[in-house]
Structures are given as structure tokens and as C-alpha cells.
Design an enzyme around this catalytic site. Structure first.
Site, mmCIF file in Angstrom:
data_model
loop_
_atom_site.group_PDB
_atom_site.id
_atom_site.type_symbol
_atom_site.label_atom_id
_atom_site.label_comp_id
_atom_site.label_asym_id
_atom_site.label_seq_id
_atom_site.Cartn_x
_atom_site.Cartn_y
_atom_site.Cartn_z
ATOM 1 N N HIS A 1 13.708 13.448 -19.053
ATOM 2 C CA HIS A 1 12.614 13.029 -18.214
ATOM 3 C C HIS A 1 11.507 12.959 -19.039
ATOM 4 O O HIS A 1 10.378 13.668 -19.162
ATOM 5 C CB HIS A 1 12.400 13.948 -17.313
ATOM 6 C CG HIS A 1 11.653 13.597 -16.116
ATOM 7 N ND1 HIS A 1 10.882 12.356 -16.008
ATOM 8 C CD2 HIS A 1 11.649 13.694 -14.747
ATOM 9 C CE1 HIS A 1 10.555 11.987 -14.865
ATOM 10 N NE2 HIS A 1 10.915 13.053 -14.159
ATOM 11 N N LYS B 1 28.879 -1.979 -4.691
ATOM 12 C CA LYS B 1 30.198 -2.846 -4.478
ATOM 13 C C LYS B 1 30.824 -2.877 -5.800
ATOM 14 O O LYS B 1 31.715 -3.835 -5.836
ATOM 15 C CB LYS B 1 29.504 -4.274 -4.182
ATOM 16 C CG LYS B 1 28.562 -4.485 -2.962
ATOM 17 C CD LYS B 1 28.225 -5.911 -2.738
ATOM 18 C CE LYS B 1 27.233 -6.229 -1.466
ATOM 19 N NZ LYS B 1 26.779 -7.370 -1.518
ATOM 20 N N ARG C 1 15.878 5.758 -12.851
ATOM 21 C CA ARG C 1 16.397 7.196 -12.514
ATOM 22 C C ARG C 1 17.734 7.166 -12.331
ATOM 23 O O ARG C 1 18.089 6.271 -11.344
ATOM 24 C CB ARG C 1 15.537 8.135 -11.682
ATOM 25 C CG ARG C 1 16.182 9.440 -11.222
ATOM 26 C CD ARG C 1 15.329 10.377 -10.313
ATOM 27 N NE ARG C 1 14.268 10.778 -10.953
ATOM 28 C CZ ARG C 1 13.317 11.786 -10.646
ATOM 29 N NH1 ARG C 1 13.465 12.313 -9.356
ATOM 30 N NH2 ARG C 1 12.464 12.102 -11.377
ATOM 31 N N ARG D 1 7.318 11.968 -6.665
ATOM 32 C CA ARG D 1 6.171 11.516 -7.231
ATOM 33 C C ARG D 1 6.653 10.508 -8.428
ATOM 34 O O ARG D 1 5.417 9.898 -8.894
ATOM 35 C CB ARG D 1 5.380 12.971 -7.745
ATOM 36 C CG ARG D 1 6.103 13.707 -8.727
ATOM 37 C CD ARG D 1 6.254 15.041 -8.265
ATOM 38 N NE ARG D 1 6.967 15.420 -7.300
ATOM 39 C CZ ARG D 1 6.943 15.749 -5.888
ATOM 40 N NH1 ARG D 1 5.688 16.334 -5.662
ATOM 41 N NH2 ARG D 1 7.820 16.112 -5.220
ATOM 42 N N THR D 2 7.449 10.859 -9.095
ATOM 43 C CA THR D 2 7.859 9.883 -10.238
ATOM 44 C C THR D 2 7.892 8.426 -9.954
ATOM 45 O O THR D 2 7.195 7.604 -10.424
ATOM 46 C CB THR D 2 9.374 10.377 -10.915
ATOM 47 O OG1 THR D 2 9.193 11.797 -11.195
ATOM 48 C CG2 THR D 2 9.359 9.315 -12.340
HETATM 49 C C1 NCD Z 1 11.798 16.834 -11.804
HETATM 50 C C2 NCD Z 1 13.057 16.050 -11.939
HETATM 51 O O1 NCD Z 1 13.257 14.973 -11.073
HETATM 52 O O2 NCD Z 1 13.621 16.346 -12.827
HETATM 53 N N1 NCD Z 1 10.825 16.370 -10.753
HETATM 54 C C3 NCD Z 1 10.095 15.301 -11.118
HETATM 55 O O3 NCD Z 1 10.427 14.239 -11.534
HETATM 56 N N2 NCD Z 1 8.822 15.684 -11.247
HETATM 57 C C4 NCD Z 1 12.217 18.334 -11.219
HETATM 58 C C5 NCD Z 1 13.098 18.666 -10.058
HETATM 59 O O4 NCD Z 1 13.617 17.930 -9.533
HETATM 60 O O5 NCD Z 1 13.325 19.850 -9.973
#
Ligand code: NCD
Length: 337
Positions: free
Chosen positions: A135, A86, A107, A57-58
């Protein structure tokens, strides 16, 4: 803060007025998020989406948010598909990719990596999660959801009562959410986790220094009895040294409809950043809650689009132009909202 051209790396960048500004811009994104209107305001702009950890989703909502503003998305996922495999440094990757993009969402599994990348980037970078650290966009969409869920009953974020449940040590969403709550007043936070997975003490201290009341507990039932929000989280098994160690804590706190009915006040809102772990040995939020109208998890994901659109509009400084470049949509959009 000055949003135009800024990186979004940590919620500690924000004052209360910044959070309120993001939320008011997110409110204005509603017709676009709901596909009533489309805007071309970012026509020609490119988002570089770099996700070196699993994400659904992110990653997709950052991309969709950018598309909904008329921009295009280029993405790379996983180290194995990137020149980092690499031996390329984050510095070089950042110098290169910022030449191809107007803004980057990233990320990465290591704490501090997104900051390091941002220091070398020539364009603004948004932290989509750096290891167990932070986050920020998730915390913003969580708080935006809390604001809208509570508004229905005339309450606000000040004086909020919230229980956060699960792996509070490794969960970056709860770290950022707690720190964001420090912009508000009179919050009561119940932190429910096994002893070994407690919220980092410096975050607890920040909450207490703000004047918030914090209680730490290992008992779910009593902790969710007098709160407005239960915010459940997944065991972050990827942060443990072995699956065996993670298994020691798996399935420890499970919320289902029966526990909810017996212990929660009516209309307690249930949240989770997702993904929830639906495997039989985990199930921190049971599927039998799916018909509970107070389950807000999919309203959170819908709100994620609005908040991420707001961040892009603010960072690229087009908030006042969004509506000027808009038109009504002419395809079928029914049923979703
Ligand atoms: C979370 C994350 O990646 O920190 N997910 C998200 O981005 N909605 C929570 C998780 O992975 O448990």
C-alpha cells in the site's frame, strides 16, 4: 526516478531522494489541503478510481486530492458493480478504463493484481492496496507524518525508533512502511505480533540488510517503552480463512491511555493507518486515547491528501504549474486545521 508518466506500484521503486521529492511537493500542497487556496491545474483531467475492496479514506482522499488539483473523478466500487462480475479480465478492464482516464488509482484483494492491471493500462496506475502485499501511498503518508511529528522535537527519520503492533503478516501498510524505511539510516524497529502473524521474513531481512536493528516480540508493554512511534494495526480479518481463526488473535494487543502512561516515554506518537476496530472485542487503540495530543491518526489522514496530491502532480508533471493556476478560496473554511 522519473515520476512523469510512471506507475506507483511498490515502495521498492523509490530511492531516498524520490521520497524526499514527494515530501517536498507535499509540503507545497499545504495551502490547498487546508482550503486556503484552490488550483485548477488539472482542469479537464480524469482520475479513474477503482476500488474492489472496502475503502473509505484511501478512496475518498485519492478523489479529493484529484479534485483539489482541479480534476474530476470517475469511480467504480466492488466487483458486483463492475464487468469483472461478468468474467471480464483485468487486461480488458485496464485497456478500456485507461481510455477514459488520465491516471487510475486501484485497490484489489489479490496480491499482484494491480501490477497485472498496470501492465495493460495505457495510463499511470497507483496501487491503492493489493491484497496483503503493498500500500505504497499509505506508507508515504505514514512516513510523511512521522517526519512532521518528529520535526517538532528536532528529530528526523534517520535514527527513528518505531514499534509496529498487530497483524504484521497480513498488514500491507506495515509491509510498505518497513520497505520504505530501508531508504533511511539507523532505524530501530520493534515488531510486536503473535507468532503466527509475524512480519514476512524477507521484509525483516531487508531491514537488517539495510543495517537497521529489528527485534520481534509478543509483549506489548516492554516493546513500546523506548520508541518514538507506536504504529498500531487492525487484525486483517478478511485475510483469514475463517472468522473463528481471526478470533484467536483478536484483541491481543490493545493500547489505551493507562498502558500508554505507564509504559511509553512522554510524547511517544501513536499512529494507525485506520480504520481502527472500535468493537468491544477488538479495540487495538482505545477511544480513551482520543484526547491524547500525541494521537496522530487524524493528522495522518489529513496528510494523506497532501501526499496524494503530490503524487498526482508529479505523475502528471504539473508541479511547477500548480501555483500558477491558483486563487484564494472565498467560502467558509474555519475550524478544521
Ligand atoms: C488499511 C488498508 O486498507 O490496508 N487501510 C487504509 O488504507 N488506510 C489498513 C486496514 O484496512 O486495516
Amino acid at each position: 526516478m522519473q515520476f512523469a508518466g510512471s506507475h506507483i506500484l511498490s515502495v521498492s521503486q523509490f530511492e531516498r531522494e524520490d521520497v524526499e521529492r514527494i515530501f517536498s511537493v507535499a509540503d507545497r500542497m499545504m495551502p490547498y489541503g487546508q482550503r486556503k487556496r484552490v488550483t485548477e491545474v488539472l482542469n479537464g483531467a480524469i482520475l479513474g478510481a477503482m476500488f474492489f475492496e472496502p475503502s473509505t479514506r484511501t478512496r475518498v482522499s485519492f478523489g479529493s486530492a484529484f479534485n483539489l488539483l482541479g480534476g474530476e473523478v470517475r469511480e467504480t466500487t466492488g466487483f458486483e458493480n463492475s464487468a469483472i462480475a461478468k468474467g471480464e479480465s483485468l487486461y480488458d478492464t485496464a485497456r478500456v478504463l485507461s481510455g477514459y482516464s488520465d491516471v487510475i488509482a486501484m485497490r484489489h484483494p489479490e496480491v499482484g493484481s494491480v501490477n497485472e492491471f498496470a501492465a495493460a493500462s495505457r495510463v499511470p496506475v497507483i496501487n491503492g492496496g493489493d491484497g496483503s502485499n503493498e500500500h505504497p501511498s499509505q506508507a508515504l503518508l505514514d512516513l510523511y507524518t512521522i517526519r512532521s511529528e518528529l520535526a517538532a522535537s528536532g528529530r528526523s527519520i534517520d535514527q527513528l525508533r518505531i514499534a509496529m503492533v498487530g497483524d504484521l503478516r497480513h498488514g500491507r501498510t506495515v509491509h510498505s512502511l518497513c520497505m520504505l524505511l530501508c531508504c533511511f539510516k539507523g532505524v530501530q524497529v520493534v515488531l510486536v505480533s503473535p507468532e503466527a502473524l509475524r512480519m514476512p521474513p524477507e521484509i525483516v531481512e531487508s531491514l537488517r540488510n539495510t543495517g537497521h536493528k529489528v527485534v520481534e516480540s509478543e509483549i506489548l508493554e516492554e516493546s513500546i517503552a523506548h520508541v518514538d512511534i507506536v504504529y498500531s494495526t487492525r487484525l486483517q480479518e478478511e485475510r483469514f480463512s475463517s472468522l473463528e481463526e481471526a478470533d484467536l488473535y483478536r484483541g491481543r494487543f490493545r493500547l489505551n491511555q493507562s498502558i500508554y502512561t505507564h509504559h511509553c516515554e512522554p510524547n511517544t506518537v501513536i499512529m494507525h493507518p485506520l480504520p481502527r476496530d472500535s468493537r468491544a472485542h477488538a479495540r487495538e487503540l482505545d477511544d480513551d486515547l482520543n484526547d491524547n495530543p500525541n494521537l496522530a491518526i487524524f493528522r495522518q489522514t489529513d496528510n494523506g491528501l497532501l501526499v496524494r496530491m503530490a503524487l498526482f502532480a508529479l505523475i502528471l508533471d504539473v508541479v511547477d504549474q500548480v501555483d500558477k493556476h491558483a486563487r484564494d478560496v472565498n467560502w467558509y473554511t474555519g475550524g478544521r486545521f
